[in-house]
Scaffold this motif. Structure first.
Motif, PDB file in Angstrom:
ATOM      1  N   GLU A 146       2.307 -42.543 -13.845  1.00  0.00           N
ATOM      2  CA  GLU A 146       3.333 -41.503 -13.717  1.00  0.00           C
ATOM      3  C   GLU A 146       3.738 -41.308 -12.258  1.00  0.00           C
ATOM      4  OE1 GLU A 146       2.033 -37.873 -15.551  1.00  0.00           O
ATOM      5  OE2 GLU A 146       2.089 -38.721 -17.560  1.00  0.00           O
ATOM      6  N   MET A 147       2.745 -41.308 -11.352  1.00  0.00           N
ATOM      7  CA  MET A 147       3.046 -41.133  -9.940  1.00  0.00           C
ATOM      8  C   MET A 147       3.853 -42.327  -9.410  1.00  0.00           C
ATOM      9  SD  MET A 147       0.576 -40.483  -6.643  1.00  0.00           S
ATOM     10  CE  MET A 147       0.413 -42.221  -6.246  1.00  0.00           C
ATOM     11  N   ASP A 148       3.468 -43.528  -9.821  1.00  0.00           N
ATOM     12  CA  ASP A 148       4.210 -44.732  -9.401  1.00  0.00           C
ATOM     13  C   ASP A 148       5.660 -44.665  -9.886  1.00  0.00           C
ATOM     14  OD1 ASP A 148       1.968 -45.739  -8.163  1.00  0.00           O
ATOM     15  OD2 ASP A 148       1.483 -47.176  -9.771  1.00  0.00           O
ATOM     16  N   ASN A 149       5.848 -44.263 -11.137  1.00  0.00           N
ATOM     17  CA  ASN A 149       7.204 -44.149 -11.679  1.00  0.00           C
ATOM     18  C   ASN A 149       8.007 -43.095 -10.931  1.00  0.00           C
ATOM     19  OD1 ASN A 149       6.799 -46.167 -13.565  1.00  0.00           O
ATOM     20  ND2 ASN A 149       6.258 -44.769 -15.208  1.00  0.00           N
ATOM     21  N   ALA A 150       7.360 -41.987 -10.602  1.00  0.00           N
ATOM     22  CA  ALA A 150       8.034 -40.937  -9.832  1.00  0.00           C
ATOM     23  C   ALA A 150       8.402 -41.463  -8.448  1.00  0.00           C
ATOM     24  CB  ALA A 150       7.146 -39.698  -9.725  1.00  0.00           C
ATOM     25  N   GLY A 151       7.545 -42.293  -7.876  1.00  0.00           N
ATOM     26  CA  GLY A 151       7.837 -42.910  -6.580  1.00  0.00           C
ATOM     27  C   GLY A 151       9.031 -43.844  -6.648  1.00  0.00           C
ATOM     28  N   LYS A 152       9.130 -44.574  -7.749  1.00  0.00           N
ATOM     29  CA  LYS A 152      10.283 -45.463  -7.939  1.00  0.00           C
ATOM     30  C   LYS A 152      11.571 -44.641  -8.074  1.00  0.00           C
ATOM     31  CE  LYS A 152       7.555 -49.113 -10.049  1.00  0.00           C
ATOM     32  NZ  LYS A 152       7.087 -49.705 -11.297  1.00  0.00           N
ATOM     33  N   THR A 153      11.472 -43.515  -8.745  1.00  0.00           N
ATOM     34  CA  THR A 153      12.632 -42.631  -8.885  1.00  0.00           C
ATOM     35  C   THR A 153      13.059 -42.108  -7.518  1.00  0.00           C
ATOM     36  OG1 THR A 153      11.962 -41.999 -11.114  1.00  0.00           O
ATOM     37  CG2 THR A 153      13.496 -40.524  -9.990  1.00  0.00           C
ATOM     38  N   VAL A 154      12.088 -41.737  -6.701  1.00  0.00           N
ATOM     39  CA  VAL A 154      12.397 -41.264  -5.338  1.00  0.00           C
ATOM     40  C   VAL A 154      13.139 -42.354  -4.570  1.00  0.00           C
ATOM     41  CG1 VAL A 154      11.406 -40.633  -3.097  1.00  0.00           C
ATOM     42  CG2 VAL A 154      10.521 -39.584  -5.170  1.00  0.00           C
ATOM     43  N   ALA A 155      12.624 -43.568  -4.631  1.00  0.00           N
ATOM     44  CA  ALA A 155      13.255 -44.681  -3.909  1.00  0.00           C
ATOM     45  C   ALA A 155      14.688 -44.896  -4.398  1.00  0.00           C
ATOM     46  CB  ALA A 155      12.434 -45.954  -4.080  1.00  0.00           C
ATOM     47  N   TRP A 164       7.433 -36.171  -7.565  1.00  0.00           N
ATOM     48  CA  TRP A 164       6.423 -37.125  -7.097  1.00  0.00           C
ATOM     49  C   TRP A 164       5.222 -36.383  -6.519  1.00  0.00           C
ATOM     50  CZ3 TRP A 164       4.406 -38.113  -2.205  1.00  0.00           C
ATOM     51  CH2 TRP A 164       3.564 -39.227  -2.132  1.00  0.00           C
ATOM     52  N   ARG A 165       5.482 -35.347  -5.727  1.00  0.00           N
ATOM     53  CA  ARG A 165       4.372 -34.556  -5.146  1.00  0.00           C
ATOM     54  C   ARG A 165       3.527 -33.920  -6.248  1.00  0.00           C
ATOM     55  NH1 ARG A 165       8.697 -32.572  -1.603  1.00  0.00           N
ATOM     56  NH2 ARG A 165       8.600 -33.813   0.286  1.00  0.00           N
ATOM     57  N   GLU A 166       4.190 -33.439  -7.285  1.00  0.00           N
ATOM     58  CA  GLU A 166       3.483 -32.836  -8.416  1.00  0.00           C
ATOM     59  C   GLU A 166       2.603 -33.881  -9.108  1.00  0.00           C
ATOM     60  OE1 GLU A 166       4.942 -31.463 -12.734  1.00  0.00           O
ATOM     61  OE2 GLU A 166       5.941 -30.379 -11.100  1.00  0.00           O
ATOM     62  N   LYS A 167       3.151 -35.072  -9.319  1.00  0.00           N
ATOM     63  CA  LYS A 167       2.383 -36.150  -9.966  1.00  0.00           C
ATOM     64  C   LYS A 167       1.213 -36.577  -9.082  1.00  0.00           C
ATOM     65  CE  LYS A 167       5.334 -36.644 -13.383  1.00  0.00           C
ATOM     66  NZ  LYS A 167       5.071 -36.035 -14.655  1.00  0.00           N
TER      67      LYS A 167
END
Length: 149
Positions: free
Chosen positions: A18-27, A100-103
């Motif tokens: 989930e955190m990785d996916n959130a990171g991809k969304t940020v990018a 992302w911070r939440e994840k």
């Protein structure tokens, strides 16, 4: 207990995903924001160039001048719309970063709990192992004391 620990490990793995996916969304959102900013800069540069054009042509007719001014207005409207786009994209980046911070916080909490459970299990296994060794030692001592009689 081992299956319980496996469940905790699976939760940690899912939180990592989930955190990785959130990171991809940020990018992705940051890329969208940068593209919108570049478009805005291009529009501004073009508008500046366009604004200088009438001074180059002294003998511009009334119709040409009005057409030029109308197009200049359209460019300013486009800049306003693009500025709004940039603002919206920036807000989306902030929301994606918050997610992302939440994840990441959730992952850290789960990792901490998993580590605690792992230590508890290791400690329990160590105590069980020690108990078995103590029992074995006492059985050997008992057998040794009875074999000498």
């Amino acid at each position: 207990m081992a299956s319980n620990l496996q469940r905790w490990h699976k939760l940690v793995e899912l939180a990592e995903i989930e955190m990785d996916n959130a990171g991809k969304t940020v990018a992705y959102m940051q890329e969208q924001f940068q593209n919108a900013q570049q478009q805005l800069e291009s529009l501004k540069a073009y508008t500046d160039e366009y604004a200088q054009a009438p001074t180059a042509k002294v003998a511009m007719g009334v119709i040409e001048l009005r057409t030029h001014q109308a197009f200049g207005e359209k460019l300013h409207q486009a800049i306003a719309a693009q500025t709004q786009q940039v603002t919206e994209k920036q807000e989306m980046v902030e929301k994606a970063l918050d997610a992302w911070r939440e994840k990441r916080a959730r992952l850290k909490a789960l990792q901490s709990l998993y580590d605690k459970k792992q230590k508890q299990m290791d400690s329990r296994l160590s105590r069980q192992e020690q108990k078995m060794l103590d029992e074995l030692a006492s059985q050997q001592a008992f057998q040794n004391s009875h074999s000498h009689h």
